[in-house]
Design a protein around this motif. Sequence first.
Motif, PDB file in Angstrom:
ATOM      1  N   SER A   1       1.015  -0.992   0.031  1.00 13.35           N
ATOM      2  CA  SER A   1      -0.132  -0.020   0.080  1.00 13.35           C
ATOM      3  C   SER A   1       0.931   1.118  -0.131  1.00 13.35           C
ATOM      4  N   ASP A   2       2.078   1.297   0.610  1.00 14.10           N
ATOM      5  CA  ASP A   2       3.173   2.231   0.446  1.00 14.10           C
ATOM      6  C   ASP A   2       3.455   2.657  -1.028  1.00 14.10           C
ATOM      7  N   TRP A   3       3.644   1.314  -1.652  1.00 12.61           N
ATOM      8  CA  TRP A   3       3.891   1.575  -3.079  1.00 12.61           C
ATOM      9  C   TRP A   3       2.834   2.340  -3.956  1.00 12.61           C
ATOM     10  N   ASN A   4       1.493   1.882  -3.586  1.00 15.08           N
ATOM     11  CA  ASN A   4       0.248   2.337  -4.123  1.00 15.08           C
ATOM     12  C   ASN A   4       0.487   3.957  -3.948  1.00 15.08           C
ATOM     13  N   GLN A   5       0.756   4.365  -2.854  1.00  9.48           N
ATOM     14  CA  GLN A   5       0.646   5.703  -2.387  1.00  9.48           C
ATOM     15  C   GLN A   5       1.715   6.344  -3.155  1.00  9.48           C
ATOM     16  N   LEU A   6       3.013   5.899  -3.143  1.00 10.47           N
ATOM     17  CA  LEU A   6       4.036   6.556  -3.888  1.00 10.47           C
ATOM     18  C   LEU A   6       3.654   6.715  -5.361  1.00 10.47           C
TER      19      LEU A   6
END
Length: 379
Positions: free
Chosen positions: A5-10
């Motif tokens: 989900s961090d990747w999604n946000q980034l």
Amino acid sequence: MHSFSDWNQLHGIDAATLEDIIAAFRSGAVSTQPYTPSEITSRRGDGPSLAKQNECYEKLVIPAFLSAFGNSATVLAALTSIRFTGFDEEDAKVPYTLDCGKGDAPRIVMSWWGRPADLICLAHETAHALQIILSDHERMAPLARETCAFLGELLVIEHARRHHPSLFALLHDVWRAESRRYLGADLDTLAAAVADPTTPYHYRQNYPLARLAAVHLFRRRKPGQLHALFASGESAMPHLPLEAMANRAGDIANYLPPMPAPDAERPSMEAYRSLGAMVLLDIDRLQGPSEKRIEAYYGELLRHLQDQTAYVTLDSDDRPVGYATWATRPGDGAVTLTRQSAPFGDHLMVQKSLERHLGWSGRVAAHHAKSAQQAQIAW
Ligand SMILES: [Zn+2]
């Protein structure tokens, strides 16, 4: 960055877009091949020597990038500034490109054994280094960064296709073999992470979408587009065709085989091929022209072919995606469409190609006899 989900946000991508792209890929609606079958030459034989890394860089990689970047002096200066080193011991290690900071040229660390795969790797890392320089060391999101790198591979493959056909065959084999992993195991891992965003982030999760995005951009590349992407740094994401790929979800996969290359010397064969493509497209409708009596159906389409008032649209894989027939009013030449068929959902593509074919836009009056409910929504 720790979880998916961090990747999604980034990257600013929502889960629905990812799900749609994966669905579109699985249904065969997004292209995974940089070339159509008719573009692939399979000439085997002697090609340029791959023995020396620096020679391959100067004679193959630099010319390939330069021609794709419109012989830009900035790009040439960037490419000649990149530095290379090998690993300390010659065991298998993952190659990488190091951003040494502003004012310093990036450094590529990789091994060289003179194989076609090494040349692909060199192209990949060169693209990373060039993207770092053109973006002035501004950090690019991993998905965009890998898209640049895969585009770099395709630039060298394309250069070989034009100038060294036997090398092209070898490089294309490498591309295909590597795609099997990127769009196989890596895509399964990505799909699992999309389903559970708490999955720990792994760098390989970038590869499947980057691979698909690179193919998409490569096939539709326009002048200036490559430079804009490579120089976009932190603002790279809007340059990726994620929405376009996600929009293919829900389209029925086109299972038709590619049309053979046109044969100008045998016009009757061409006419039969077009007729065959139209029949196949019509069979895809539950109701409509395919239910007409065969003589009437054949007679009508044949008349359109003879009058040159029929046009079959091919997609970028040369597969028929739809066709249109029209009537021209004597006198002012106004065109009315008598039939438009796009059973796989490519209405817009059929319309655009028809407009190009007829040489103008916006003056087609549609006549929706029995020609598909979908058509009225999209046209
Ligand atoms: Zn990479």
